[in-house]
Design a protein around this motif. Sequence first.
Motif, PDB file in Angstrom:
ATOM      1  N   PHE A 281       0.833  -0.767  -0.082  1.00  0.00           N
ATOM      2  CA  PHE A 281       0.151  -0.097  -0.399  1.00  0.00           C
ATOM      3  C   PHE A 281       0.765   1.264  -0.419  1.00  0.00           C
ATOM      4  N   CYS A 282       2.209   1.317   0.630  1.00  0.00           N
ATOM      5  CA  CYS A 282       3.103   2.066   0.772  1.00  0.00           C
ATOM      6  C   CYS A 282       3.615   2.535  -0.578  1.00  0.00           C
ATOM      7  N   TRP A 283       3.716   1.406  -1.601  1.00  0.00           N
ATOM      8  CA  TRP A 283       4.228   1.868  -2.563  1.00  0.00           C
ATOM      9  C   TRP A 283       3.091   1.924  -3.859  1.00  0.00           C
ATOM     10  N   ILE A 284       1.782   1.549  -3.294  1.00  0.00           N
ATOM     11  CA  ILE A 284       1.213   2.546  -4.284  1.00  0.00           C
ATOM     12  C   ILE A 284       0.568   4.123  -4.240  1.00  0.00           C
ATOM     13  N   LEU A 285       1.306   4.279  -3.182  1.00  0.00           N
ATOM     14  CA  LEU A 285       1.217   5.709  -2.532  1.00  0.00           C
ATOM     15  C   LEU A 285       1.980   6.299  -2.952  1.00  0.00           C
ATOM     16  N   VAL A 286       3.679   5.950  -3.210  1.00  0.00           N
ATOM     17  CA  VAL A 286       4.752   6.204  -3.505  1.00  0.00           C
ATOM     18  C   VAL A 286       4.738   6.635  -4.988  1.00  0.00           C
ATOM     19  N   PHE A 287       4.221   5.250  -5.617  1.00  0.00           N
ATOM     20  CA  PHE A 287       3.746   5.238  -7.426  1.00  0.00           C
ATOM     21  C   PHE A 287       2.640   6.714  -7.752  1.00  0.00           C
ATOM     22  N   LEU A 288       2.141   7.162  -7.041  1.00  0.00           N
ATOM     23  CA  LEU A 288       0.658   7.604  -7.490  1.00  0.00           C
ATOM     24  C   LEU A 288       1.177   9.190  -7.018  1.00  0.00           C
ATOM     25  N   ILE A 289       2.395   9.387  -6.540  1.00  0.00           N
ATOM     26  CA  ILE A 289       2.727  10.604  -6.121  1.00  0.00           C
ATOM     27  C   ILE A 289       3.476  10.803  -6.822  1.00  0.00           C
ATOM     28  N   PHE A 290       4.901  10.215  -7.230  1.00  0.00           N
ATOM     29  CA  PHE A 290       5.721  10.463  -8.321  1.00  0.00           C
ATOM     30  C   PHE A 290       5.103  10.269  -9.860  1.00  0.00           C
ATOM     31  N   MET A 291       4.092   9.828  -9.954  1.00  0.00           N
ATOM     32  CA  MET A 291       3.092  10.043 -11.508  1.00  0.00           C
ATOM     33  C   MET A 291       2.590  10.924 -11.311  1.00  0.00           C
ATOM     34  N   LEU A 292       2.301  11.769 -10.125  1.00  0.00           N
ATOM     35  CA  LEU A 292       1.546  13.087 -10.486  1.00  0.00           C
ATOM     36  C   LEU A 292       2.855  14.248 -10.390  1.00  0.00           C
ATOM     37  N   LEU A 293       3.879  13.918  -9.897  1.00  0.00           N
ATOM     38  CA  LEU A 293       5.169  14.988  -9.549  1.00  0.00           C
ATOM     39  C   LEU A 293       5.611  14.850 -11.214  1.00  0.00           C
ATOM     40  N   HIS A 294       5.255  13.559 -11.934  1.00  0.00           N
ATOM     41  CA  HIS A 294       5.886  13.802 -13.458  1.00  0.00           C
ATOM     42  C   HIS A 294       5.258  14.219 -14.142  1.00  0.00           C
ATOM     43  N   ASN A 295       4.026  14.248 -14.404  1.00  0.00           N
ATOM     44  CA  ASN A 295       2.684  15.639 -14.504  1.00  0.00           C
ATOM     45  C   ASN A 295       2.671  16.938 -14.447  1.00  0.00           C
ATOM     46  N   PHE A 296       2.492  17.165 -13.104  1.00  0.00           N
ATOM     47  CA  PHE A 296       2.656  18.715 -12.860  1.00  0.00           C
ATOM     48  C   PHE A 296       3.500  18.723 -12.824  1.00  0.00           C
ATOM     49  N   CYS A 297       4.614  18.936 -12.739  1.00  0.00           N
ATOM     50  CA  CYS A 297       6.253  19.259 -12.786  1.00  0.00           C
ATOM     51  C   CYS A 297       6.883  19.461 -13.881  1.00  0.00           C
ATOM     52  N   ASN A 298       8.581  19.841 -14.176  1.00  0.00           N
ATOM     53  CA  ASN A 298       9.418  19.942 -14.865  1.00  0.00           C
ATOM     54  C   ASN A 298      10.948  18.945 -14.731  1.00  0.00           C
ATOM     55  N   ASP A 299      10.230  17.703 -14.587  1.00  0.00           N
ATOM     56  CA  ASP A 299      11.334  16.438 -14.273  1.00  0.00           C
ATOM     57  C   ASP A 299      12.659  15.752 -14.454  1.00  0.00           C
ATOM     58  N   ARG A 300      12.570  16.886 -15.554  1.00  0.00           N
ATOM     59  CA  ARG A 300      13.870  16.409 -16.953  1.00  0.00           C
ATOM     60  C   ARG A 300      15.039  15.855 -15.925  1.00  0.00           C
ATOM     61  N   GLN A 301      15.514  17.140 -15.170  1.00  0.00           N
ATOM     62  CA  GLN A 301      16.825  17.362 -14.766  1.00  0.00           C
ATOM     63  C   GLN A 301      16.699  16.583 -13.269  1.00  0.00           C
ATOM     64  N   TRP A 302      15.134  15.839 -12.987  1.00  0.00           N
ATOM     65  CA  TRP A 302      15.073  15.673 -11.494  1.00  0.00           C
ATOM     66  C   TRP A 302      16.253  14.390 -10.987  1.00  0.00           C
ATOM     67  N   GLY A 303      16.994  14.214  -9.619  1.00  0.00           N
ATOM     68  CA  GLY A 303      16.760  13.170  -9.587  1.00  0.00           C
ATOM     69  C   GLY A 303      16.130  12.291  -8.257  1.00  0.00           C
ATOM     70  N   LEU A 304      16.720  11.232  -7.684  1.00  0.00           N
ATOM     71  CA  LEU A 304      16.125  10.442  -6.111  1.00  0.00           C
ATOM     72  C   LEU A 304      15.837  11.369  -5.205  1.00  0.00           C
ATOM     73  N   ILE A 305      17.065  12.137  -5.330  1.00  0.00           N
ATOM     74  CA  ILE A 305      17.133  12.915  -3.908  1.00  0.00           C
ATOM     75  C   ILE A 305      15.256  14.204  -4.079  1.00  0.00           C
ATOM     76  N   LYS A 306      15.711  14.720  -5.412  1.00  0.00           N
ATOM     77  CA  LYS A 306      15.272  15.792  -6.105  1.00  0.00           C
ATOM     78  C   LYS A 306      13.119  15.562  -6.011  1.00  0.00           C
ATOM     79  N   TYR A 307      13.214  13.722  -6.488  1.00  0.00           N
ATOM     80  CA  TYR A 307      12.108  13.563  -6.202  1.00  0.00           C
ATOM     81  C   TYR A 307      11.623  12.805  -4.478  1.00  0.00           C
ATOM     82  N   ILE A 308      12.617  12.489  -4.455  1.00  0.00           N
ATOM     83  CA  ILE A 308      11.849  12.081  -3.096  1.00  0.00           C
ATOM     84  C   ILE A 308      11.511  13.425  -1.824  1.00  0.00           C
TER      85      ILE A 308
END
Length: 320
Positions: free
Chosen positions: A140-167
């Motif tokens: 369930f926690c991983w579903i939440l993580v994938f959901l947040i990452f998916m929304l950030l991927h679409n709402f933000c410009n994440d071309r230069q993002w790394g793992l630290i920036k995503y977290i």
Amino acid sequence: MDNNNNIGSMNPQQFSQNMPQNTPQNTQMNMGMSGIELQKMQQEAEQRRREQSRRNADFFGRLCIPTIIYALLYTILLYENTGGILVTLFSIVTGVYSLYCMKILHIEAKPLTIWYSVMMILTGLSSGLTGNKIIQGFNFCWILVFLIFMLLHNFCNDRQWGLIKYITAAFQAVFGAIGCIAEPFMDIADYMRNERMDSGSMGSDCMDSDSVNRAAGEGLVKKHRMLYVFIGIAIAFPLVVLIVVLLCSADAVFASVIKKLFADINFFTVSKVVLLFAFALFSSYCGIKYLSKKRISDAPVETPAFPAAIGITVAATISA
């Protein structure tokens, strides 16, 4: 030269008479100019406030009914359930709701959205293949993580993002959504205020309009009434449950009457259902509302260089 001589020959009294005086008319003109500028600034601020109010009303009108439906499905699928096929259905419903929100907000889905959606569904399917509560909780926690990452991927410009920036952005999105907890009520007020203004202008226009425009206006009013009904149910239901529980604890006669009417209903269970519904309603609405504000910076996080020798040593020690 003559002018200079004339000026030089003037006494101080004559010179002061020829100079422009700071008369009340001049002072009033200067104050009038500052008053005009102040009035202009106030008008611009009022215009910005009206535009923001209209944007909030439009956002609420678009997301209100889909969010209520999603909260109902969320409650039905996840109440006292951490495994089984219902978790997979929850993953599908969550992905569909997210994609629908992006569509009505005119946000084009990026290619990695499919990957995130598939991972959410597979993680939900994994919860139905095990009876281990710990694994189901992690899923369930991983579903939440994938959901947040998916929304950030679409709402933000994440071309230069790394793992630290995503977290970092994920934590910012979660706490930002918590900070928007009062905005649904503000959006409701803006929506009703704008609807009153629009209905007033529509009523004045209908005096000179034909039957087609009147029919369209009646259809619009019916649509708004349906939305108002959903809003009223969403607000009244938890309040009614809370009031009944308080009255039962305060009045034994009232409690006995309620027990006879609802002998087979456990109010503790009803309270948990209401809380789960409220959590789903506010978390989904406030999360989308915060991301739509575009307050997360697109700049990547600069991380200090990490010596490779330390990582090699740790990995070699663990492997050995």
